[in-house]
Scaffold this active site. Structure first.
Site, PDB file in Angstrom:
ATOM      1  N   GLU A 157      -5.185   1.678   2.223  1.00  0.00           N
ATOM      2  CA  GLU A 157      -5.101   0.499   3.098  1.00  0.00           C
ATOM      3  C   GLU A 157      -5.355   0.877   4.542  1.00  0.00           C
ATOM      4  O   GLU A 157      -6.027   0.153   5.278  1.00  0.00           O
ATOM      5  CB  GLU A 157      -3.720  -0.153   2.948  1.00  0.00           C
ATOM      6  CG  GLU A 157      -3.565  -1.483   3.667  1.00  0.00           C
ATOM      7  CD  GLU A 157      -3.020  -1.377   5.087  1.00  0.00           C
ATOM      8  OE1 GLU A 157      -2.879  -2.419   5.748  1.00  0.00           O
ATOM      9  OE2 GLU A 157      -2.735  -0.243   5.552  1.00  0.00           O
ATOM     10  N   GLU A 158      -4.802   2.027   4.953  1.00  0.00           N
ATOM     11  CA  GLU A 158      -4.868   2.422   6.356  1.00  0.00           C
ATOM     12  C   GLU A 158      -6.282   2.777   6.817  1.00  0.00           C
ATOM     13  O   GLU A 158      -6.521   2.917   8.016  1.00  0.00           O
ATOM     14  CB  GLU A 158      -3.933   3.609   6.612  1.00  0.00           C
ATOM     15  CG  GLU A 158      -2.450   3.324   6.406  1.00  0.00           C
ATOM     16  CD  GLU A 158      -1.851   2.433   7.467  1.00  0.00           C
ATOM     17  OE1 GLU A 158      -2.595   1.969   8.357  1.00  0.00           O
ATOM     18  OE2 GLU A 158      -0.636   2.196   7.416  1.00  0.00           O
ATOM     19  N   HIS A 161       0.829  -1.213   0.000  1.00  0.00           N
ATOM     20  CA  HIS A 161       0.000   0.000   0.000  1.00  0.00           C
ATOM     21  C   HIS A 161       0.859   1.255   0.000  1.00  0.00           C
ATOM     22  O   HIS A 161       1.887   1.338   0.677  1.00  0.00           O
ATOM     23  CB  HIS A 161      -1.015  -0.007   1.143  1.00  0.00           C
ATOM     24  CG  HIS A 161      -0.466   0.109   2.530  1.00  0.00           C
ATOM     25  ND1 HIS A 161      -0.249   1.319   3.145  1.00  0.00           N
ATOM     26  CD2 HIS A 161      -0.136  -0.829   3.443  1.00  0.00           C
ATOM     27  CE1 HIS A 161       0.186   1.126   4.377  1.00  0.00           C
ATOM     28  NE2 HIS A 161       0.280  -0.175   4.589  1.00  0.00           N
ATOM     29  N   HIS A 216       3.578   3.107  12.992  1.00  0.00           N
ATOM     30  CA  HIS A 216       2.601   4.197  13.072  1.00  0.00           C
ATOM     31  C   HIS A 216       3.125   5.355  13.923  1.00  0.00           C
ATOM     32  O   HIS A 216       2.384   5.987  14.678  1.00  0.00           O
ATOM     33  CB  HIS A 216       1.241   3.701  13.573  1.00  0.00           C
ATOM     34  CG  HIS A 216       0.427   3.047  12.499  1.00  0.00           C
ATOM     35  ND1 HIS A 216      -0.948   2.986  12.535  1.00  0.00           N
ATOM     36  CD2 HIS A 216       0.786   2.439  11.344  1.00  0.00           C
ATOM     37  CE1 HIS A 216      -1.389   2.367  11.452  1.00  0.00           C
ATOM     38  NE2 HIS A 216      -0.343   2.017  10.718  1.00  0.00           N
ATOM     39  N   GLU A 220       4.937  -6.089   3.376  1.00  0.00           N
ATOM     40  CA  GLU A 220       4.463  -5.224   4.455  1.00  0.00           C
ATOM     41  C   GLU A 220       5.530  -5.003   5.526  1.00  0.00           C
ATOM     42  O   GLU A 220       6.685  -5.402   5.377  1.00  0.00           O
ATOM     43  CB  GLU A 220       3.224  -5.873   5.099  1.00  0.00           C
ATOM     44  CG  GLU A 220       1.899  -5.245   4.680  1.00  0.00           C
ATOM     45  CD  GLU A 220       1.630  -3.898   5.340  1.00  0.00           C
ATOM     46  OE1 GLU A 220       2.507  -3.385   6.073  1.00  0.00           O
ATOM     47  OE2 GLU A 220       0.533  -3.344   5.125  1.00  0.00           O
ATOM     48  N   ASP A 249       5.766   1.964   6.991  1.00  0.00           N
ATOM     49  CA  ASP A 249       4.490   1.265   6.804  1.00  0.00           C
ATOM     50  C   ASP A 249       3.655   2.097   5.829  1.00  0.00           C
ATOM     51  O   ASP A 249       2.991   3.025   6.230  1.00  0.00           O
ATOM     52  CB  ASP A 249       3.789   1.115   8.149  1.00  0.00           C
ATOM     53  CG  ASP A 249       2.431   0.435   8.046  1.00  0.00           C
ATOM     54  OD1 ASP A 249       2.113  -0.122   6.976  1.00  0.00           O
ATOM     55  OD2 ASP A 249       1.675   0.495   9.039  1.00  0.00           O
TER      56      ASP A 249
END
EC number: 3.2.1.4
Length: 351
Positions: free
Chosen positions: A208-209, A63, A322, A231, A176
């Site tokens: 995606e998030e 992503h 994150h 990922e 990410d």
């Protein structure tokens, strides 16, 4: 490895929150142009670069979006209130420098909130909440902010740049999943030098998030024989996290997902797991097995598409996911690339 690191740096320093992945898509398209037979962008914004062969089809996907913020309201003094786009831990947002992406170009700002000096004792005991924060871009009125191009709906990303650490480790924002995007690009570059009969779809997915949205659409359109999602995954090798929460370690090689979200997301296809494990062993690639209580990836959406697409996930172990200071090992990232390349090369052992 130096070229791979430069690629990751470029991707990490590029801004693209969920729904606003255009800049990342441009970088990805530029990098893949000479290694694909066809490149297109679907209606959702997913980038699809395909190398055609006469045999089975493989989708490798990562992503492009990162978590971010969005302007919700501009007060009369020009301070910006915002909403979170994606999964934030609120204290991570506090005191960050940010970039507001406006129609007139980027505007710098900082995230502020009430200082502890004027908080009541009860307030100081609680972590700050995003709803109590605001963004200061230096203006003195709503009108001044609007003249800069700031408006309700302007996307906001963290102003943080890639940096190298010791022992081939690096830090930056949006690993990410820009680390996964770097994997996809590098895999395509390496398989372009091979004579393979497989069709490979390299996909940069969107949103995606915020719900695995791009993965659903792209997988439906491609309907590949098998999918590998590249990922990041949570490592458990630093203070504050126990091995019972994550046994994955930075520097110990790629993580092959067995289950994520305790099975609520993906229970990886056993044939795909065997394929990846045997490929790693055959080529002496160190690997780890990942069973997670929480967190999902695009594989959750992809493996449920149409009549079902066998799917697996190859992840680079990552600290501080994150946050704007995620940390990975470049050796792990390089090994992830090698594993996916060798798996595609050995696809006949799976299908």
């Amino acid at each position: 490895m130096k070229d791979l690191q430069k690629l990751l740096e470029k991707l990490s320093n590029t801004h693209g929150i969920s729904g606003y992945e255009g800049n990342v898509r441009t970088v990805m398209e530029d990098e893949l142009r000479e290694y694909a037979d066809e490149i297109r962008t679907d209606k959702m914004g997913n980038l699809i670069a395909t190398s055609y062969g006469s045999g089975p089809s493989v989708m490798i996907a990562a992503h492009m979006d990162e978590i971010g913020l969005m302007v919700k309201y501009i007060d009369e003094n020009g301070f910006l209130r915002f909403v979170k786009i994606g999964g934030w831990f609120d204290p991570t947002i506090h005191s960050q420098r940010v970039i507001v992406h406006t129609v007139n170009g980027p505007v710098k700002g900082v995230v502020g909130c009430k200082p502890p000096h004027v908080m009541k004792e009860e307030e100081r005991k609680k972590p700050p909440k995003a709803e109590d924060m605001f963004i200061d871009i230096g203006v003195t009125s709503k009108e001044e902010a609007e003249k800069l191009g700031v408006e309700v709906g302007s996307p906001i990303s963290v102003d943080r740049e890639f940096a190298a650490l010791e022992n081939n480790r690096v830090t930056g924002k949006a690993f990410d999943d820009r680390a996964g995007v770097a994997m996809v690009i590098q895999v395509m570059k390496e398989i372009s030098r091979m004579e393979l009969n497989v069709t490979v779809h390299a996909v940069g997915t969107v949103q995606e998030e915020v719900g695995l949205k791009g993965a659903k659409v792209s997988a439906f359109g491609l309907n590949p024989d098998v999918a590998i999602i590249t990922e990041t995954t949570i490592s458990g090798d630093y203070p504050g996290i126990d091995k019972k929460d994550s046994a994955i370690e930075v520097g110990k090689g790629p993580a092959i997902t067995i289950v994520d979200a305790a099975g609520r997301g993906l229970i990886a296809d056993q044939g795909v797991i065997k394929w990846l494990k045997e490929t790693a062993r055959q080529h002496n690639i160190p690997y780890q097995l990942d069973v997670a209580d929480g967190g999902t990836t695009d594989a959750t959406a992809i493996h449920l598409t149409k009549e079902g697409i066998p799917s697996g996930v190859v992840s680079v172990p990552t600290r501080y996911i994150h946050s704007p200071v995620e940390v990975i090992s470049m050796e792990d990232l390089s090994s992830c690339v090698e594993l996916v390349v060798k798996a595609i090369e050995n696809i006949d052992t799976y299908l």
